[in-house]
Design a protein around this motif. Structure first.
Motif, short mmCIF file in Angstrom:
data_model
loop_
_atom_site.label_atom_id
_atom_site.label_comp_id
_atom_site.label_asym_id
_atom_site.label_seq_id
_atom_site.Cartn_x
_atom_site.Cartn_y
_atom_site.Cartn_z
N GLN A 158 0.82 -1.22 0.00
CA GLN A 158 0.00 0.00 0.00
C GLN A 158 0.85 1.27 0.00
O GLN A 158 0.43 2.31 -0.51
CB GLN A 158 -0.91 0.00 1.22
N HIS A 159 2.07 1.18 0.59
CA HIS A 159 2.91 2.38 0.74
C HIS A 159 4.31 2.14 0.18
O HIS A 159 5.30 2.67 0.70
CB HIS A 159 3.00 2.76 2.22
N MET A 160 4.39 1.39 -0.89
CA MET A 160 5.68 0.96 -1.45
C MET A 160 6.58 2.15 -1.81
O MET A 160 7.80 2.10 -1.61
CB MET A 160 5.45 0.09 -2.68
N ASP A 161 6.01 3.20 -2.33
CA ASP A 161 6.82 4.33 -2.78
C ASP A 161 7.32 5.19 -1.62
O ASP A 161 8.27 5.97 -1.78
CB ASP A 161 6.02 5.21 -3.74
N ASP A 162 6.69 5.06 -0.45
CA ASP A 162 7.06 5.90 0.69
C ASP A 162 8.05 5.25 1.64
O ASP A 162 8.91 5.93 2.21
CB ASP A 162 5.80 6.29 1.48
N VAL A 163 7.94 3.94 1.84
CA VAL A 163 8.75 3.25 2.85
C VAL A 163 10.22 3.20 2.43
O VAL A 163 10.56 2.68 1.38
CB VAL A 163 8.22 1.82 3.09
N ARG A 164 11.08 3.75 3.28
CA ARG A 164 12.51 3.77 2.99
C ARG A 164 13.26 2.64 3.70
O ARG A 164 14.31 2.20 3.24
CB ARG A 164 13.10 5.11 3.46
N LEU A 165 12.73 2.20 4.85
CA LEU A 165 13.41 1.19 5.64
C LEU A 165 12.39 0.32 6.36
O LEU A 165 11.40 0.83 6.88
CB LEU A 165 14.34 1.86 6.67
N ARG A 176 14.29 -3.57 -5.31
CA ARG A 176 15.61 -4.08 -5.01
C ARG A 176 16.42 -3.16 -4.11
O ARG A 176 17.35 -3.59 -3.44
CB ARG A 176 16.40 -4.29 -6.32
N ASP A 177 16.08 -1.87 -4.09
CA ASP A 177 16.84 -0.92 -3.30
C ASP A 177 16.34 -0.80 -1.86
O ASP A 177 16.84 0.02 -1.09
CB ASP A 177 16.78 0.47 -3.95
N LEU A 178 15.35 -1.62 -1.47
CA LEU A 178 14.76 -1.52 -0.13
C LEU A 178 15.80 -1.86 0.94
O LEU A 178 16.49 -2.86 0.86
CB LEU A 178 13.57 -2.46 -0.01
N LYS A 179 15.87 -1.02 1.95
CA LYS A 179 16.78 -1.25 3.08
C LYS A 179 16.01 -1.84 4.25
O LYS A 179 14.82 -1.54 4.43
CB LYS A 179 17.46 0.06 3.48
N PHE A 180 16.67 -2.67 5.03
CA PHE A 180 15.97 -3.34 6.12
C PHE A 180 16.90 -3.59 7.30
O PHE A 180 18.12 -3.63 7.16
CB PHE A 180 15.34 -4.65 5.65
N LEU A 181 16.28 -3.74 8.47
CA LEU A 181 17.01 -3.98 9.71
C LEU A 181 16.26 -5.05 10.50
O LEU A 181 15.08 -4.87 10.82
CB LEU A 181 17.09 -2.68 10.52
N PHE A 182 16.94 -6.16 10.80
CA PHE A 182 16.33 -7.21 11.61
C PHE A 182 16.63 -6.95 13.09
O PHE A 182 17.74 -6.57 13.46
CB PHE A 182 16.87 -8.58 11.22
N VAL A 183 15.63 -7.18 13.93
CA VAL A 183 15.77 -7.05 15.38
C VAL A 183 15.43 -8.41 15.98
O VAL A 183 14.32 -8.91 15.80
CB VAL A 183 14.81 -5.97 15.93
N SER A 184 16.39 -9.01 16.69
CA SER A 184 16.16 -10.37 17.16
C SER A 184 16.93 -10.67 18.43
O SER A 184 17.96 -10.05 18.70
CB SER A 184 16.56 -11.37 16.07
N GLY A 185 16.44 -11.64 19.18
CA GLY A 185 17.15 -12.12 20.36
C GLY A 185 17.95 -13.38 20.09
O GLY A 185 18.56 -13.93 20.99
N PHE A 186 17.96 -13.84 18.84
CA PHE A 186 18.65 -15.08 18.49
C PHE A 186 20.15 -14.86 18.30
O PHE A 186 20.61 -13.75 18.00
CB PHE A 186 18.08 -15.69 17.22
N THR A 187 20.92 -15.95 18.44
CA THR A 187 22.35 -15.92 18.17
C THR A 187 22.57 -15.92 16.66
O THR A 187 21.66 -16.19 15.87
CB THR A 187 23.04 -17.15 18.78
N ALA A 188 23.83 -15.64 16.24
CA ALA A 188 24.15 -15.53 14.82
C ALA A 188 23.87 -16.84 14.08
O ALA A 188 23.35 -16.84 12.96
CB ALA A 188 25.61 -15.13 14.65
#
Length: 310
Positions: free
Chosen positions: A232-239, A263-275
């Motif tokens: 719905q907000h593909m053009d607005d979401v930067r991260l 393809r240029d979408l940036k992302f950040l995972f937040v997790s309590g798991f080990t590598a």
């Protein structure tokens, strides 16, 4: 409790840490509980990991909230103390000055027979499904790792108080103070972000935390919901900031589908798991950024800005 932590132990002023975490503390204890900070400006610095120490305070705040379902007061106090020889010997501490962090509630309190066991792993007085019994055990291990001690005083109907003692650093002058400078403000922005988190409480707190940094935030409850909001907000979401393991659709599966459209979408995972556990869920293959739970506002603010500016 068992995962290998990536600690960043550094000189820390507990007053500054508590003040920066005030919004999170107030959100944790809820509006029916009065939050009362009592901070002594004469305390020195201690060597701890700020993120883990914030985790301790929030963990104790959760316990206090559960002990005061209707209303009450939640006190957080700091002061400088000189423990006597008997106390030092009992808790295996080195002689010297300590900073005492006290967390007290006016809740239901605990029975005397419970107190000797509260730091045991998996011991809990809560109903099945309400708690794991790992919270206080984790707190205890973190405190001992910093060569400190933790004590508890509680009586039925009279509330509970935890006291955490951390060695005070001798002759330490913070660089900013010594140079006459000021602390650097947290980086902010006005971009649009998407937060995907299946835990309702974490999603609400995360949204308010990100909004306090100036960003516009869309929130989604799982991977499928996140995908729909993104479309719905593909053009607005930067991260996109996302949990890893979620019902319906995982974070990595959701990101793969999103990047199929952008393809240029940036992302950040937040997790309590080990590598290694994250690798099993496909995070390493996406070459995305990851921060561990629990995280501080500073860590989140700087990581968001780094990704957006890269």
């Amino acid at each position: 409790l068992a995962r290998k932590r990536s600690e960043r132990i550094e000189p820390t002023n507990l007053n500054q840490l508590i003040r920066s975490a005030e919004k999170l503390i107030r959100l944790t204890v809820h509006e029916n509980i009065e939050y009362v900070p009592q901070l002594d400006d004469k305390i020195g610095y201690v060597e701890v990991d700020p993120v883990s120490t914030e985790h301790i305070i929030v963990n104790l705040a959760v316990n206090a909230r559960d002990a005061m379902p209707r209303s009450g007061r939640f006190y957080v106090r700091t002061k400088r103390v000189e423990p006597d020889e008997e106390f030092l010997r009992k808790h295996k501490l080195i002689p010297g000055s300590y900073v005492e962090l006290s967390v007290r509630d006016t809740g239901c309190g605990m029975e005397p027979e419970i107190l000797p066991r509260i730091f045991e792993p998996f011991f809990t007085t809560k109903e099945p499904g309400q708690g794991t019994g790992l919270g206080l055990s984790t707190v205890y291990n973190i405190v001992r790792q910093y060569k400190g001690a933790i004590t508890v005083d509680s009586r039925p109907g009279a509330g509970t108080e935890f006291q955490i003692y951390s060695p005070e650093m001798k002759d330490y002058a913070p660089p900013d103070t010594a140079a006459g400078g000021v602390a650097q403000p947290l980086p902010t922005g006005t971009e649009t972000l998407l937060l995907v988190e299946d835990e309702d409480g974490l999603r609400r707190m995360g949204t308010k935390l990100i909004e306090s940094l100036g960003y516009k935030v869309y929130a989604a409850k799982d991977g499928q919901d996140g995908l729909e909001v993104f479309r719905q907000h593909m053009d607005d979401v930067r991260l996109v900031i996302s949990d890893v393991v979620m019902p319906v659709m995982s974070g990595p599966d959701m990101i793969r589908r999103m990047r199929g459209a952008r393809r240029d979408l940036k992302f950040l995972f937040v997790s309590g798991f080990t590598a290694d556990k994250l690798a099993q869920h496909g995070v390493s293959h996406l070459e995305g950024a990851v921060i561990n739970k629990p995280y501080s506002k500073e860590t989140l603010a700087r990581r968001i800005r780094e990704l957006l500016d890269a």
